[in-house]
Write a protein that holds these residues in place. Sequence first.
Motif, PDB file in Angstrom:
ATOM      1  N   LEU A   5     -23.795  -3.938  -5.951  1.00  8.93           N
ATOM      2  CA  LEU A   5     -22.391  -4.052  -6.314  1.00  8.93           C
ATOM      3  C   LEU A   5     -21.528  -3.496  -5.192  1.00  8.93           C
ATOM      4  CD1 LEU A   5     -20.343  -4.674  -8.703  1.00  8.93           C
ATOM      5  CD2 LEU A   5     -20.402  -2.210  -9.134  1.00  8.93           C
ATOM      6  N   LEU A   6     -20.508  -4.261  -4.805  1.00 10.75           N
ATOM      7  CA  LEU A   6     -19.511  -3.810  -3.836  1.00 10.75           C
ATOM      8  C   LEU A   6     -18.221  -3.548  -4.577  1.00 10.75           C
ATOM      9  CD1 LEU A   6     -18.579  -3.321  -0.897  1.00 10.75           C
ATOM     10  CD2 LEU A   6     -17.910  -5.729  -0.833  1.00 10.75           C
ATOM     11  N   GLN A   7     -17.715  -2.321  -4.436  1.00  8.80           N
ATOM     12  CA  GLN A   7     -16.457  -1.945  -5.080  1.00  8.80           C
ATOM     13  C   GLN A   7     -15.486  -1.472  -4.009  1.00  8.80           C
ATOM     14  OE1 GLN A   7     -15.652   1.867  -7.506  1.00  8.80           O
ATOM     15  NE2 GLN A   7     -16.249   0.366  -9.075  1.00  8.80           N
ATOM     16  N   GLY A   8     -14.274  -1.986  -4.043  1.00 10.01           N
ATOM     17  CA  GLY A   8     -13.288  -1.622  -3.029  1.00 10.01           C
ATOM     18  C   GLY A   8     -11.995  -1.146  -3.649  1.00 10.01           C
ATOM     19  N   TRP A   9     -11.364  -0.190  -2.982  1.00  8.71           N
ATOM     20  CA  TRP A   9     -10.096   0.378  -3.449  1.00  8.71           C
ATOM     21  C   TRP A   9      -9.071   0.276  -2.322  1.00  8.71           C
ATOM     22  CZ3 TRP A   9      -9.586   2.856  -8.335  1.00  8.71           C
ATOM     23  CH2 TRP A   9     -10.784   2.960  -9.063  1.00  8.71           C
ATOM     24  N   GLY A  10      -7.850  -0.066  -2.688  1.00  9.71           N
ATOM     25  CA  GLY A  10      -6.740  -0.039  -1.754  1.00  9.71           C
ATOM     26  C   GLY A  10      -5.928   1.224  -1.971  1.00  9.71           C
ATOM     27  N   ILE A  11      -5.598   1.922  -0.890  1.00 13.73           N
ATOM     28  CA  ILE A  11      -4.868   3.184  -0.974  1.00 13.73           C
ATOM     29  C   ILE A  11      -3.465   2.983  -0.418  1.00 13.73           C
ATOM     30  CG2 ILE A  11      -4.812   5.608  -0.258  1.00 13.73           C
ATOM     31  CD1 ILE A  11      -7.835   5.495   0.002  1.00 13.73           C
ATOM     32  N   MET A  12      -2.460   3.357  -1.219  1.00 17.74           N
ATOM     33  CA  MET A  12      -1.071   3.217  -0.799  1.00 17.74           C
ATOM     34  C   MET A  12      -0.342   4.545  -0.972  1.00 17.74           C
ATOM     35  SD  MET A  12       0.882   1.327  -3.977  1.00 17.74           S
ATOM     36  CE  MET A  12       2.468   1.848  -3.328  1.00 17.74           C
ATOM     37  N   ASP A  13       0.746   4.718  -0.203  1.00  8.11           N
ATOM     38  CA  ASP A  13       1.571   5.917  -0.276  1.00  8.11           C
ATOM     39  C   ASP A  13       3.001   5.516  -0.600  1.00  8.11           C
ATOM     40  OD1 ASP A  13      -0.461   7.914   0.950  1.00  8.11           O
ATOM     41  OD2 ASP A  13      -0.363   6.312   2.423  1.00  8.11           O
ATOM     42  N   ASN A  14       3.618   6.233  -1.537  1.00  2.00           N
ATOM     43  CA  ASN A  14       5.026   5.991  -1.856  1.00  2.00           C
ATOM     44  C   ASN A  14       5.881   6.861  -0.948  1.00  2.00           C
ATOM     45  OD1 ASN A  14       7.520   5.516  -2.889  1.00  2.00           O
ATOM     46  ND2 ASN A  14       7.163   6.522  -4.868  1.00  2.00           N
ATOM     47  N   SER A  15       6.422   6.268   0.113  1.00  3.42           N
ATOM     48  CA  SER A  15       7.274   6.995   1.054  1.00  3.42           C
ATOM     49  C   SER A  15       8.754   6.768   0.793  1.00  3.42           C
ATOM     50  CB  SER A  15       6.941   6.556   2.490  1.00  3.42           C
ATOM     51  OG  SER A  15       7.185   5.173   2.658  1.00  3.42           O
ATOM     52  N   LEU A  16       9.077   6.062  -0.319  1.00  5.88           N
ATOM     53  CA  LEU A  16      10.479   5.829  -0.662  1.00  5.88           C
ATOM     54  C   LEU A  16      11.073   7.074  -1.306  1.00  5.88           C
ATOM     55  CD1 LEU A  16      10.204   2.208  -2.132  1.00  5.88           C
ATOM     56  CD2 LEU A  16      10.722   2.897   0.210  1.00  5.88           C
ATOM     57  N   GLU A  17      12.392   7.119  -1.348  1.00  7.58           N
ATOM     58  CA  GLU A  17      13.091   8.265  -1.940  1.00  7.58           C
ATOM     59  C   GLU A  17      13.314   8.062  -3.430  1.00  7.58           C
ATOM     60  OE1 GLU A  17      13.851  11.039  -0.217  1.00  7.58           O
ATOM     61  OE2 GLU A  17      12.795  10.124   1.469  1.00  7.58           O
ATOM     62  N   GLU A  18      12.349   7.501  -4.115  1.00  2.00           N
ATOM     63  CA  GLU A  18      12.460   7.251  -5.548  1.00  2.00           C
ATOM     64  C   GLU A  18      11.082   6.975  -6.128  1.00  2.00           C
ATOM     65  OE1 GLU A  18      14.036   3.090  -6.383  1.00  2.00           O
ATOM     66  OE2 GLU A  18      14.570   3.349  -4.252  1.00  2.00           O
ATOM     67  N   ASP A  19      10.966   7.101  -7.443  1.00  4.78           N
ATOM     68  CA  ASP A  19       9.712   6.789  -8.119  1.00  4.78           C
ATOM     69  C   ASP A  19       9.540   5.275  -8.201  1.00  4.78           C
ATOM     70  OD1 ASP A  19       9.361   9.472  -8.513  1.00  4.78           O
ATOM     71  OD2 ASP A  19      10.133   9.464 -10.576  1.00  4.78           O
ATOM     72  N   LEU A  20       8.302   4.834  -8.154  1.00  9.28           N
ATOM     73  CA  LEU A  20       7.979   3.422  -8.370  1.00  9.28           C
ATOM     74  C   LEU A  20       7.403   3.280  -9.772  1.00  9.28           C
ATOM     75  CD1 LEU A  20       6.272   2.569  -4.955  1.00  9.28           C
ATOM     76  CD2 LEU A  20       8.646   2.212  -5.609  1.00  9.28           C
ATOM     77  N   GLU A  21       8.044   2.472 -10.608  1.00 12.21           N
ATOM     78  CA  GLU A  21       7.601   2.304 -11.989  1.00 12.21           C
ATOM     79  C   GLU A  21       7.398   0.827 -12.281  1.00 12.21           C
ATOM     80  OE1 GLU A  21      10.175   4.207 -14.733  1.00 12.21           O
ATOM     81  OE2 GLU A  21      10.001   6.203 -13.819  1.00 12.21           O
ATOM     82  N   ASP A  22       6.172   0.493 -12.712  1.00 11.16           N
ATOM     83  CA  ASP A  22       5.819  -0.884 -13.085  1.00 11.16           C
ATOM     84  C   ASP A  22       6.188  -1.874 -11.974  1.00 11.16           C
ATOM     85  OD1 ASP A  22       4.895   0.060 -15.509  1.00 11.16           O
ATOM     86  OD2 ASP A  22       6.819  -0.260 -16.514  1.00 11.16           O
ATOM     87  N   VAL A  23       5.684  -1.581 -10.776  1.00  9.33           N
ATOM     88  CA  VAL A  23       5.993  -2.383  -9.594  1.00  9.33           C
ATOM     89  C   VAL A  23       4.833  -3.320  -9.276  1.00  9.33           C
ATOM     90  CG1 VAL A  23       6.516  -2.276  -7.125  1.00  9.33           C
ATOM     91  CG2 VAL A  23       7.477  -0.574  -8.669  1.00  9.33           C
ATOM     92  N   GLU A  24       5.158  -4.548  -8.853  1.00 12.97           N
ATOM     93  CA  GLU A  24       4.129  -5.464  -8.352  1.00 12.97           C
ATOM     94  C   GLU A  24       3.722  -5.012  -6.952  1.00 12.97           C
ATOM     95  OE1 GLU A  24       5.216  -9.614  -8.517  1.00 12.97           O
ATOM     96  OE2 GLU A  24       6.748  -9.168 -10.020  1.00 12.97           O
ATOM     97  N   VAL A  25       2.428  -4.821  -6.739  1.00 11.18           N
ATOM     98  CA  VAL A  25       1.925  -4.348  -5.451  1.00 11.18           C
ATOM     99  C   VAL A  25       0.954  -5.368  -4.873  1.00 11.18           C
ATOM    100  CG1 VAL A  25       0.622  -2.552  -4.253  1.00 11.18           C
ATOM    101  CG2 VAL A  25       2.248  -1.919  -6.042  1.00 11.18           C
ATOM    102  N   SER A  26       1.106  -5.658  -3.577  1.00  9.87           N
ATOM    103  CA  SER A  26       0.181  -6.537  -2.868  1.00  9.87           C
ATOM    104  C   SER A  26      -0.228  -5.882  -1.562  1.00  9.87           C
ATOM    105  CB  SER A  26       0.812  -7.905  -2.579  1.00  9.87           C
ATOM    106  OG  SER A  26       1.117  -8.583  -3.778  1.00  9.87           O
ATOM    107  N   PHE A  27      -1.499  -6.079  -1.182  1.00 10.58           N
ATOM    108  CA  PHE A  27      -2.012  -5.617   0.104  1.00 10.58           C
ATOM    109  C   PHE A  27      -2.342  -6.842   0.946  1.00 10.58           C
ATOM    110  CE2 PHE A  27      -3.715  -2.159  -2.781  1.00 10.58           C
ATOM    111  CZ  PHE A  27      -2.711  -1.256  -2.474  1.00 10.58           C
ATOM    112  N   VAL A  28      -1.873  -6.866   2.189  1.00 12.92           N
ATOM    113  CA  VAL A  28      -2.113  -8.013   3.058  1.00 12.92           C
ATOM    114  C   VAL A  28      -3.099  -7.620   4.155  1.00 12.92           C
ATOM    115  CG1 VAL A  28      -1.101  -9.631   4.705  1.00 12.92           C
ATOM    116  CG2 VAL A  28       0.117  -9.056   2.599  1.00 12.92           C
TER     117      VAL A  28
END
Length: 659
Positions: A220-243
Amino acid sequence: MEGLSVRKIVLYKHGVGYVERRGKLKTDEIKLQFKRGQMNDVLKSLLVLDAGGKVTGVSYESHEETSEKLKNALEVPEGKAVMGFLAALTGYNVTIVAGKVFSGILVGVEEAENKAPEQGVVINTEQQKSRSVVSILDNKGKTHFIRVDEIKNVGIDDKKVLDDLRYYLDLTAAERKHDIKGVTVHLDGDKTHDLAISYIIEMPVWRTSYRFAYDDKGSLLQGWGIMDNSLEEDLEDVEVSFVAGQPISFIYDFYAPPLASRPVVREYVRAVSAPVEMESSMDEEKKSEYMDDGVCGGAMPCAVTPKSEAAPPAPGKGARYARPDVMVMENSASVQTKGQNLGAFFRYDITTPVTVKRGESAMLPIVQQKIDCKKVYVYNSEKNYQNPMVAVRFENRTGLTLERGPLTIYDAGMYAGEAILPFTPEGAEQFIVYAVELGVEASNETRTDSVFRQSTLSGAYLVKTFYEKTKIKYKINNKTKEAKKILLEQRKYPGYELCDTPKPAEQTEGFYRWYLDIPAGKTVEFTAVQARLMSYSESILNMTVETLEYYFKNGQMDNRMKEFVGQIIAKNNEIRDLAQEKVNLDAERTRFLQEQERLRKNIGALSQSGDDAALRKKYVKQLDDEEERIQEINNRITEIDNETLELQKQVNKILNSFK
């Protein structure tokens, strides 16, 4: 921003992120805030869509520092909210309410001086204010003096001055936010606008982290994408994509207004002056050899626990979840990701809305797939000289592009090693090396030999061709109690070809590969030979008989070529002999000419009679004899030149006759 929150974020691998805000607002302008360092990207990429109206323009704060902007603005000294404010209004039309209403030009402010220390009496602020006076000149020419402590309010009659004061207050408030800059989107009318605002700004690069688990029934191969919130606000129920991929991106300085340098033109009296106007490959037939039908070829033993030993049971209720088995890992993470191939890029869309607090980071599952793989032992002396490496070999059939990232490998629920998974498109093959097999030792010796191939004649040159062979002899000693199949990698040397070596099982762009079966407790030798064709040329016109005999004796020249080259050497020897004779004759002629010069001087010094007559006669005879010898030398040199020319013609004829 309230009512226009972030609804979508797309993160890239080159340090930028796409941010999209959406919302419905009843207003005629939208104010956004960005860090100074983000302004260039915002001005380059800002896109505003309004389904309920139109965008009339976008304005933003100047690039100038606040201190520069305040130079020409109405300024109230810090710490003097009353007296400093009134002093700043000197010369402007104001209306002051202090019991009565006074309108006119504010002439000035006289602050009471505190001379109390001389009498030892302290005057407080209120006492000082009661003695301070402001003067105002009305439109009838009368000056009124008003005590500051009686003033109830002050009205600024000049709209420009009032705007100037508001500008000062806005700048002062903005300065407290350090490097935060405002961008205002102007809309057509105070009505409901359905807005979508998007832009690109600098954001932390998203990262990937993988886990690879082995099991008798599959891997089994399992992968995780790691992101950082660098904005000056909370992110709530946001659509996220990794390219995955690398679009071209750059910083263009839009924010700092450019100023062009212009020549200074000065006026001169009675003169008119004006300015001048941008390794991994696999043989198809080999796929079936190492890929089993959906599972790995048996369990892969951990480097710590011998294969013959059973893994100790985990104590306690529920302890089985402490070991990362394939089934446990598969059921412990829910991957809600949709992959999209975008040509040069691949995008992971997280279908479940994501919430990340301001200043926090998140790990989002992006891959969870069973894969076909096989454990292999790879020996590449460039990577690890003494021992083969343990690797897992697989082809990416996940339907996804796998971004580069660290990979932690588990075998039978136990930690087995770590590796880096390279960028892997769909269908590509990878060798993931994660450990060293210390039970197998390897070594190699390199030797380079030159093997004569043939000699040919090209005009006046003998061209000798050699094979330069590089032999690498490998010795692989299996000290374990199990037979091992080793995949031997040998680099391809540029300009060389494989020879005197078994055909490789497969090859990549840079390596040949052979599979070697190493019995338990045995040593196997294998020699790989690569050769290239080398040629050397030598002029036969300068060759000696000794060199000719050496080449013939060592098999680098056959009898026919030897006889042919021998004729050339013989003729050249005659030419060299003639050339030496000519050199000797020329030296002799030079000596006679020098002697004749001496004799002529002696003859000129002698008289025609007496003892001088006999000596003079002797010198004259010697001069005649030498002149006769010089003539003979000249004739012989002419003969030598003719003979040499004839011999050279014979040499050229012989050279042209060889086929």
